[in-house]
Design an enzyme around this catalytic site. Structure first.
Site, PDB file in Angstrom:
ATOM      1  N   ARG A 248      41.453  42.159  42.036  1.00 19.50           N
ATOM      2  CA  ARG A 248      40.692  41.629  43.171  1.00 19.50           C
ATOM      3  C   ARG A 248      41.579  40.812  44.096  1.00 19.50           C
ATOM      4  O   ARG A 248      41.118  40.370  45.140  1.00 19.50           O
ATOM      5  CB  ARG A 248      39.583  40.738  42.628  1.00 19.50           C
ATOM      6  CG  ARG A 248      38.176  41.258  42.889  1.00 19.50           C
ATOM      7  CD  ARG A 248      37.243  40.288  42.242  1.00 19.50           C
ATOM      8  NE  ARG A 248      35.876  40.431  42.636  1.00 19.50           N
ATOM      9  CZ  ARG A 248      34.952  41.114  41.969  1.00 19.50           C
ATOM     10  NH1 ARG A 248      35.277  41.805  40.913  1.00 19.50           N
ATOM     11  NH2 ARG A 248      33.709  41.106  42.372  1.00 19.50           N
TER      12      ARG A 248
ATOM     13  N   ARG B  94      19.277  46.976  45.095  1.00 22.85           N
ATOM     14  CA  ARG B  94      19.705  46.878  43.692  1.00 22.85           C
ATOM     15  C   ARG B  94      18.833  45.874  42.946  1.00 22.85           C
ATOM     16  O   ARG B  94      18.381  46.126  41.829  1.00 22.85           O
ATOM     17  CB  ARG B  94      21.172  46.456  43.632  1.00 22.85           C
ATOM     18  CG  ARG B  94      21.666  46.166  42.229  1.00 22.85           C
ATOM     19  CD  ARG B  94      23.163  46.217  42.133  1.00 22.85           C
ATOM     20  NE  ARG B  94      23.820  44.987  42.557  1.00 22.85           N
ATOM     21  CZ  ARG B  94      25.119  44.893  42.858  1.00 22.85           C
ATOM     22  NH1 ARG B  94      25.876  45.957  42.815  1.00 22.85           N
ATOM     23  NH2 ARG B  94      25.652  43.751  43.198  1.00 22.85           N
TER      24      ARG B  94
ATOM     25  N   LYS C 248      30.529  50.854  43.907  1.00 21.12           N
ATOM     26  CA  LYS C 248      31.603  51.022  42.913  1.00 21.12           C
ATOM     27  C   LYS C 248      31.035  51.313  41.525  1.00 21.12           C
ATOM     28  O   LYS C 248      31.471  52.229  40.854  1.00 21.12           O
ATOM     29  CB  LYS C 248      32.469  49.752  42.810  1.00 21.12           C
ATOM     30  CG  LYS C 248      33.355  49.475  43.977  1.00 21.12           C
ATOM     31  CD  LYS C 248      34.350  48.378  43.657  1.00 21.12           C
ATOM     32  CE  LYS C 248      33.748  47.096  43.149  1.00 21.12           C
ATOM     33  NZ  LYS C 248      33.015  46.261  44.053  1.00 21.12           N
TER      34      LYS C 248
ATOM     35  N   ARG D 105      30.668  36.088  48.373  1.00 27.04           N
ATOM     36  CA  ARG D 105      31.437  37.145  47.703  1.00 27.04           C
ATOM     37  C   ARG D 105      32.082  38.079  48.727  1.00 27.04           C
ATOM     38  O   ARG D 105      33.190  38.557  48.549  1.00 27.04           O
ATOM     39  CB  ARG D 105      30.532  37.933  46.751  1.00 27.04           C
ATOM     40  CG  ARG D 105      30.176  37.130  45.491  1.00 27.04           C
ATOM     41  CD  ARG D 105      28.964  37.678  44.774  1.00 27.04           C
ATOM     42  NE  ARG D 105      29.158  39.012  44.257  1.00 27.04           N
ATOM     43  CZ  ARG D 105      28.157  39.863  44.008  1.00 27.04           C
ATOM     44  NH1 ARG D 105      26.904  39.518  44.260  1.00 27.04           N
ATOM     45  NH2 ARG D 105      28.404  41.052  43.529  1.00 27.04           N
TER      46      ARG D 105
ATOM     47  N   ARG E  81      20.959  39.611  38.412  1.00 25.24           N
ATOM     48  CA  ARG E  81      22.209  38.845  38.401  1.00 25.24           C
ATOM     49  C   ARG E  81      22.051  37.568  39.226  1.00 25.24           C
ATOM     50  O   ARG E  81      21.509  37.597  40.327  1.00 25.24           O
ATOM     51  CB  ARG E  81      23.328  39.704  39.005  1.00 25.24           C
ATOM     52  CG  ARG E  81      23.842  40.748  38.061  1.00 25.24           C
ATOM     53  CD  ARG E  81      24.735  41.732  38.762  1.00 25.24           C
ATOM     54  NE  ARG E  81      25.839  41.103  39.474  1.00 25.24           N
ATOM     55  CZ  ARG E  81      26.889  41.771  39.941  1.00 25.24           C
ATOM     56  NH1 ARG E  81      26.974  43.071  39.761  1.00 25.24           N
ATOM     57  NH2 ARG E  81      27.847  41.160  40.588  1.00 25.24           N
TER      58      ARG E  81
HETATM   59  P1  AMP Z   1      31.330  42.092  39.962  1.00 27.60           P
HETATM   60  O1  AMP Z   1      30.373  42.559  38.919  1.00 27.60           O
HETATM   61  O2  AMP Z   1      32.572  42.928  40.036  1.00 27.60           O
HETATM   62  O3  AMP Z   1      30.673  41.915  41.309  1.00 27.60           O
HETATM   63  O4  AMP Z   1      31.839  40.635  39.507  1.00 27.60           O
HETATM   64  C1  AMP Z   1      30.942  39.571  39.348  1.00 27.60           C
HETATM   65  C2  AMP Z   1      31.700  38.271  39.345  1.00 27.60           C
HETATM   66  O5  AMP Z   1      32.613  38.243  38.251  1.00 27.60           O
HETATM   67  C3  AMP Z   1      32.562  38.036  40.577  1.00 27.60           C
HETATM   68  O6  AMP Z   1      31.831  37.500  41.656  1.00 27.60           O
HETATM   69  C4  AMP Z   1      33.584  37.045  40.021  1.00 27.60           C
HETATM   70  O7  AMP Z   1      33.043  35.753  39.891  1.00 27.60           O
HETATM   71  C5  AMP Z   1      33.817  37.576  38.609  1.00 27.60           C
HETATM   72  N1  AMP Z   1      34.904  38.549  38.591  1.00 27.60           N
HETATM   73  C6  AMP Z   1      34.809  39.885  38.314  1.00 27.60           C
HETATM   74  N2  AMP Z   1      35.993  40.483  38.388  1.00 27.60           N
HETATM   75  C7  AMP Z   1      36.893  39.532  38.717  1.00 27.60           C
HETATM   76  C8  AMP Z   1      38.281  39.527  38.973  1.00 27.60           C
HETATM   77  N3  AMP Z   1      39.002  40.653  38.905  1.00 27.60           N
HETATM   78  N4  AMP Z   1      38.870  38.352  39.300  1.00 27.60           N
HETATM   79  C9  AMP Z   1      38.171  37.212  39.354  1.00 27.60           C
HETATM   80  N5  AMP Z   1      36.853  37.145  39.164  1.00 27.60           N
HETATM   81  C10 AMP Z   1      36.183  38.289  38.841  1.00 27.60           C
END
Ligand code: AMP
Length: 271
Positions: free
Chosen positions: A88, A127, A13, A150, A139
């Site tokens: 999400r 990554r 993404k 996740r 991360r």
């Molecule tokens: P990502 O970079 O999109 O993988 O997001 C990293 C982390 O941020 C996720 O595992 C969640 O803990 C939090 N997070 C990101 N976007 C959301 C969302 N839309 N709703 C809730 N938590 C989020």
């Protein structure tokens, strides 16, 4: 262009969002990035989100919806945007629908990157290796244990969005197992097919030059129009190259086919 990118962690993404940003000048809205920035800056939101994120859980809806709502009010949103990592959950999607309605913003499409789950762990490992090689901080949630959490959360909470947007005729699915380049090309193709891009963007995506600009920098349409109005024949140069806007021209084939080709001969004779 206003899009949502949907896909599990490691589906590409972020990479595809970056490419769309680069190509169309739209803004990427990644809730993950915004939350990581808030954690780094130790803002009140960051302090609330820190442990949840580290454990692979989801930050409460009111926080992420609030972040997105504020961001949508910023002036750069007029360029269009791509939402990455939001919504999400179905409640987040409903909240987004309400926000967009209130702000009079129309969503063009939701692009789902469909991937084979067994490949995801390998992708996240790549990554991590690349981030280490670039000297970047890794991360905290990019570990095999947190990744499986996740993924489970994606399956149970985010996957229902595929049905949600499919019912609303917004969903476009792309095979995310292809190479990065192929996925990008496929995204451009489907966006063009649904008419989400303007004519200029379609040409840019295909690597074509804009139709209206000729060698001398004069717009073809004007030349042909002017010649026609004055009752003069179309200049030889334009005729030879086929760069007129009338029937049978190259320009017609690209953007005017319906307009010209479908005109009934009767009408044309009248005009
Ligand atoms: P990502 O970079 O999109 O993988 O997001 C990293 C982390 O941020 C996720 O595992 C969640 O803990 C939090 N997070 C990101 N976007 C959301 C969302 N839309 N709703 C809730 N938590 C989020």
């Amino acid at each position: 262009m206003r899009l949502i990118l949907l896909g599990p962690p490691g589906s590409g993404k972020g990479t595809q969002a970056q490419r769309l940003v680069h190509r169309y000048g739209i803004v990427q809205l990644s809730t993950g990035e915004m939350l990581r920035a808030a954690v780094a800056a130790q803002t009140p939101i960051g302090l609330k989100a820190k442990d949840i994120m580290a454990g692979g859980g989801l930050v409460p809806d009111d926080i992420v919806v609030g972040i997105i709502s504020d961001r949508l009010d910023e002036p750069d949103m007029v360029k269009g945007f791509i939402l990455d990592g939001f919504p999400r959950t179905v409640p987040q999607a409903q909240a987004l629908d309400d926000l967009l309605k209130k702000k009079h913003i129309k969503l063009d499409a939701v692009i789902e990157l469909r991937v084979n789950e067994s490949a995801l762990l390998a992708r996240v490992e790549t990554r991590v290796a690349e981030m280490i090689a670039r000297g970047e901080e890794v991360r905290v949630d990019d570990t095999p244990e947190v990744l499986s959490k996740r993924l489970a959360s994606y399956r149970s909470l985010t996957e229902p969005l595929i049905h949600y947007y499919s019912e609303r005729r917004k969903l476009l699915t792309v095979d995310g197992m292809m190479t990065i380049e192929h996925v990008t090309r496929e995204i451009h193709r489907i966006l063009a097919a649904i008419g989400a891009m303007d004519a200029k963007s379609v040409k840019k995506a295909r690597g074509e030059a804009p139709t209206r600009v000729v060698k001398a920098g004069r717009p073809v349409k004007k030349t042909a129009k002017r010649a026609g109005k004055a009752g003069k024949p179309v200049p030889k140069r334009a005729k030879k190259s086929g760069r007129t806007t009338g029937p049978g021209s190259k320009a017609k084939a690209i953007e005017g086919s319906k307009k010209f080709a479908k005109k009934p001969p009767k009408k044309r004779a009248k005009a």
